[in-house]
Design an enzyme around this catalytic site. Structure first.
Site, short mmCIF file in Angstrom:
data_model
loop_
_atom_site.label_atom_id
_atom_site.label_comp_id
_atom_site.label_asym_id
_atom_site.label_seq_id
_atom_site.Cartn_x
_atom_site.Cartn_y
_atom_site.Cartn_z
N LYS A 133 20.04 0.00 5.92
CA LYS A 133 18.88 -0.39 6.75
C LYS A 133 19.59 -1.43 7.90
O LYS A 133 20.65 -1.91 7.84
CB LYS A 133 17.77 -1.10 6.09
N TYR A 172 7.85 6.63 6.26
CA TYR A 172 7.32 6.02 5.29
C TYR A 172 5.72 6.08 5.46
O TYR A 172 4.82 5.17 5.12
CB TYR A 172 7.39 4.15 5.88
N ASN A 198 15.66 -5.23 2.54
CA ASN A 198 16.26 -4.99 1.16
C ASN A 198 17.51 -4.03 1.35
O ASN A 198 18.06 -3.65 0.45
CB ASN A 198 15.41 -4.84 0.29
N HIS A 208 17.90 2.35 1.46
CA HIS A 208 16.81 2.97 1.03
C HIS A 208 17.31 4.26 0.12
O HIS A 208 18.46 4.65 0.51
CB HIS A 208 15.87 3.75 2.10
N GLU A 247 12.87 13.93 2.63
CA GLU A 247 13.68 12.85 3.30
C GLU A 247 14.87 13.50 3.92
O GLU A 247 15.29 12.85 5.10
CB GLU A 247 13.77 11.49 2.52
P1 DAT Z 1 11.69 1.55 -2.39
O1 DAT Z 1 12.29 1.18 -0.95
O2 DAT Z 1 12.36 0.77 -3.49
O3 DAT Z 1 11.43 2.95 -2.84
P2 DAT Z 1 8.82 1.49 -1.78
O4 DAT Z 1 8.83 2.68 -1.54
O5 DAT Z 1 7.70 0.78 -2.61
O6 DAT Z 1 10.16 0.72 -2.26
O7 DAT Z 1 8.53 0.54 -0.42
C1 DAT Z 1 9.37 0.85 0.75
C2 DAT Z 1 9.72 -0.24 1.42
O8 DAT Z 1 8.52 -1.05 1.96
C3 DAT Z 1 10.65 -1.17 0.65
O9 DAT Z 1 12.12 -0.79 0.57
C4 DAT Z 1 10.41 -2.50 1.35
C5 DAT Z 1 8.81 -2.53 1.86
N1 DAT Z 1 8.23 -3.18 0.81
C6 DAT Z 1 7.57 -2.28 -0.43
N2 DAT Z 1 6.83 -3.40 -0.95
C7 DAT Z 1 6.90 -4.39 -0.15
C8 DAT Z 1 5.98 -5.72 -0.49
N3 DAT Z 1 5.18 -5.95 -1.50
N4 DAT Z 1 6.36 -6.48 0.56
C9 DAT Z 1 7.13 -6.53 1.63
N5 DAT Z 1 7.81 -5.37 1.88
C10 DAT Z 1 7.61 -4.28 0.83
MG MG Z 2 10.17 4.25 -1.87
#
Ligand code: DAT
Ligand code: MG
Length: 141
Positions: free
Chosen positions: A11, A51, A114, A117, A128
């Site tokens: 990222k 997303y 974070n 991905h 994806e």
């Molecule tokens: P992952 O990336 O672990 O698959 P996800 O698909 O639930 O997680 O969410 C996609 C991204 O969105 C994640 O990497 C960071 C952001 N995100 C998810 N939950 C969040 C939250 N509660 N607050 C802020 N950003 C969040």
């Molecule tokens: Mg995810």
């Protein structure tokens, strides 16, 4: 054990902090082979499409702002159980819950920023990977 491919994104914060090499070293050491890779700066439309499952959630706008804030590296990783194993190597979405030694524990700046991905299922990996790569851009081992 099944050989799988998964979609990885380093990222914008990881690219900004010059962590491409460090993270790729960890991937290769974990036998998550890089079989496709390119650098690109996502448009808002590209990030929103990628997303789409999170559209409407409270963090969606911030996520798009972050994901379009600078270039990313998109990759296809290949290896035994690559989808689950990359999720393990990355660590939990929220870095405060990630295990020590994971990419997110070491390199995330916040839940949104974070660092990496990884696809979460064979279905999302297929979608994806096709979102960013054509078959002739992927070089399986
Ligand atoms: P992952 O990336 O672990 O698959 P996800 O698909 O639930 O997680 O969410 C996609 C991204 O969105 C994640 O990497 C960071 C952001 N995100 C998810 N939950 C969040 C939250 N509660 N607050 C802020 N950003 C969040
Ligand atoms: Mg995810």
């Amino acid at each position: 054990m099944t050989k799988q491919q998964t979609l990885s994104i380093l990222k914008p914060n990881a690219v900004r902090k010059s962590l491409i090499g460090m993270i790729n070293l960890r991937l290769e050491q974990a036998r998550l082979n890089i079989v496709a890779m390119k650098m690109l700066h996502l448009t808002r439309e590209q990030a929103a499409g990628f997303y789409a499952e999170h559209e409407g959630k409270p963090f969606f706008e911030n996520l798009l702002k972050f994901m379009t804030s600078g270039p990313v590296v998109v990759q296809v990783l290949e290896g035994e159980d690559a989808i689950t194993r990359y999720r393990e190597v990355m660590g939990a979405t929220d870095p405060s819950k990630a295990l020590a030694g994971t990419i997110r524990y070491d390199f995330a700046d916040s839940v949104t920023e974070n660092a990496a991905h990884g696809s979460d299922s064979p279905e999302s990996a297929a979608r994806e990977i096709a979102y960013f790569f054509t078959p002739n851009e992927i070089f399986p081992k």
